[in-house]
Scaffold this active site. Structure first.
Site, PDB file in Angstrom:
ATOM      1  N   GLY A 122       7.960  23.936 -28.858  1.00 51.07           N
ATOM      2  CA  GLY A 122       7.295  25.140 -29.329  1.00 51.07           C
ATOM      3  C   GLY A 122       7.153  25.144 -30.835  1.00 51.07           C
ATOM      4  O   GLY A 122       6.128  25.597 -31.375  1.00 51.07           O
TER       5      GLY A 122
ATOM      6  N   ILE B  71       7.504  18.715 -22.194  1.00 50.75           N
ATOM      7  CA  ILE B  71       6.533  19.562 -22.876  1.00 50.75           C
ATOM      8  C   ILE B  71       6.658  19.396 -24.380  1.00 50.75           C
ATOM      9  O   ILE B  71       7.655  18.864 -24.889  1.00 50.75           O
ATOM     10  CB  ILE B  71       6.713  21.041 -22.494  1.00 50.75           C
ATOM     11  CG1 ILE B  71       8.093  21.544 -22.925  1.00 50.75           C
ATOM     12  CG2 ILE B  71       6.491  21.232 -21.001  1.00 50.75           C
ATOM     13  CD1 ILE B  71       8.312  23.032 -22.697  1.00 50.75           C
TER      14      ILE B  71
ATOM     15  N   ASP C 122      14.949  17.878 -33.657  1.00 50.32           N
ATOM     16  CA  ASP C 122      15.115  18.578 -32.389  1.00 50.32           C
ATOM     17  C   ASP C 122      15.088  17.559 -31.254  1.00 50.32           C
ATOM     18  O   ASP C 122      14.022  17.179 -30.776  1.00 50.32           O
ATOM     19  CB  ASP C 122      14.017  19.628 -32.202  1.00 50.32           C
ATOM     20  CG  ASP C 122      14.240  20.504 -30.973  1.00 50.32           C
ATOM     21  OD1 ASP C 122      15.045  20.122 -30.101  1.00 50.32           O
ATOM     22  OD2 ASP C 122      13.615  21.577 -30.895  1.00 50.32           O
TER      23      ASP C 122
ATOM     24  N   HIS D 221      11.829  17.689 -24.092  1.00 45.70           N
ATOM     25  CA  HIS D 221      10.588  17.187 -24.673  1.00 45.70           C
ATOM     26  C   HIS D 221      10.441  15.665 -24.568  1.00 45.70           C
ATOM     27  O   HIS D 221       9.483  15.105 -25.103  1.00 45.70           O
ATOM     28  CB  HIS D 221      10.508  17.620 -26.131  1.00 45.70           C
ATOM     29  CG  HIS D 221      10.776  19.080 -26.316  1.00 45.70           C
ATOM     30  ND1 HIS D 221       9.910  20.045 -25.849  1.00 45.70           N
ATOM     31  CD2 HIS D 221      11.826  19.740 -26.867  1.00 45.70           C
ATOM     32  CE1 HIS D 221      10.413  21.244 -26.126  1.00 45.70           C
ATOM     33  NE2 HIS D 221      11.573  21.084 -26.734  1.00 45.70           N
TER      34      HIS D 221
END
Length: 293
Positions: free
Chosen positions: A208, A205, A185, A190
């Site tokens: 998830g 961040i 990913d 991120h």
């Protein structure tokens, strides 16, 4: 931005994805395996430890789906937020293999300021045609709503109102998102500070699905005695982002025991609910796990 509503119900062409023991080990490290003690969880992080059989973390099932996000139209990727993730395993995944998957968009719903897009993927073993896993994904696309469509079903699941039966606390590392992105990913949300600002965040961040993987790993150890044969399915709804380096607490409620065996063993199926928090804020909610007792 324009979403293609005609794509709902259309199955994608099959796509294949292979993996090796190295991919399995990298994923395990990316969701915290061995962080506190590198000699623990060697069955997930190594392939040549004496007397240790290599196993695959159940949440790796979400990574064997090929094809990525379905072609659902044009939109700003900075406005995409992961909404919910579920998967069901038919049996434990092998440490290496190749899966053939197809994906069907199951809904595009108008939430006003955003669109909710849902899809389901099924993966089979290329060598045997045996079904490996079914994965359901939903995302919010901010700014893509308001097209006058169906708002979609309302949430029906609820959480127990009593104190949890157990809590498990762990920590993430400051470089966790940089490590997790190597599993496939590469969303710049991120890793790229400027892209993160476009998405409304002060800094990149944590994925998830990294939080989801951490949670699944802790549930495996807490409820399944680390036995991947006992872990059947998991679902959770993403509610708030986690910053790399923050702690995670998984709150667990054991709620029910079924009456029949299913899949891996002859033991009854149990159900547990869970919620993951970080700094006292719920980040993964309405969690549900099925596993054998």
């Amino acid at each position: 931005m324009t979403l293609d509503l005609e794509i709902v119900g259309v199955q994608s062409e099959p796509a294949e994805r292979s993996w090796t023991e190295s991919d399995v080990a990298l994923y395990a490290l990316a969701v915290g395996a061995g962080h506190n003690d590198p000699l623990l969880e060697l069955d997930f992080t190594t392939e040549n430890s004496t007397g240790v059989e290599t196993h695959v973390l159940p949440t790796f099932a979400n990574l064997i789906i090929a094809g990525g996000v379905p072609a659902i139209g044009t939109y700003d990727p900075a406005g995409v937020v992961h909404a919910e993730q579920s998967f069901h395993l038919n049996h434990p995944l092998p440490p290496s293999g190749c899966a053939r998957s197809t994906t069907t968009v199951t809904g595009i719903y108008d939430k006003g300021s955003a669109a909710l897009v849902t899809w389901e993927s099924t993966a089979v073993d290329v060598a045997t045609d045996a079904e490996l896993a079914t994965v359901q994904t939903s995302i919010f696309i901010r700014g893509a709503g308001g097209f006058g469509g169906d708002r979609g079903p309302s949430p029906t699941s609820s959480m127990p109102e009593r104190e949890p039966d157990m809590q498990v606390v762990t920590e993430t590392r400051p470089e966790q998102a940089l490590l997790y992105r190597l599993t496939g990913d590469r969303n710049p949300l991120h890793s790229d500070p400027e892209f993160a600002k476009r998405g409304g965040f002060s800094q990149p961040i944590l994925h998830g699905m990294c939080t989801y993987g951490y949670t699944g790993r802790l549930l495996l150890h807490a409820l399944c005695a680390s036995d991947v044969r006992r872990f059947h399915s998991m679902t959770g709804r993403f509610t708030e982002p986690v910053l790399p380096g923050q702690d995670l607490t998984v709150h667990i409620w054991e709620t029910a025991t079924g009456h029949g065996a299913n899949g891996f063993t002859d033991s009854p199926i149990r159900t547990a609910h869970f919620r993951t928090t970080s700094n006292g804020v719920t980040v993964l909610d309405r969690g549900r796990l099925t596993y054998t007792a």
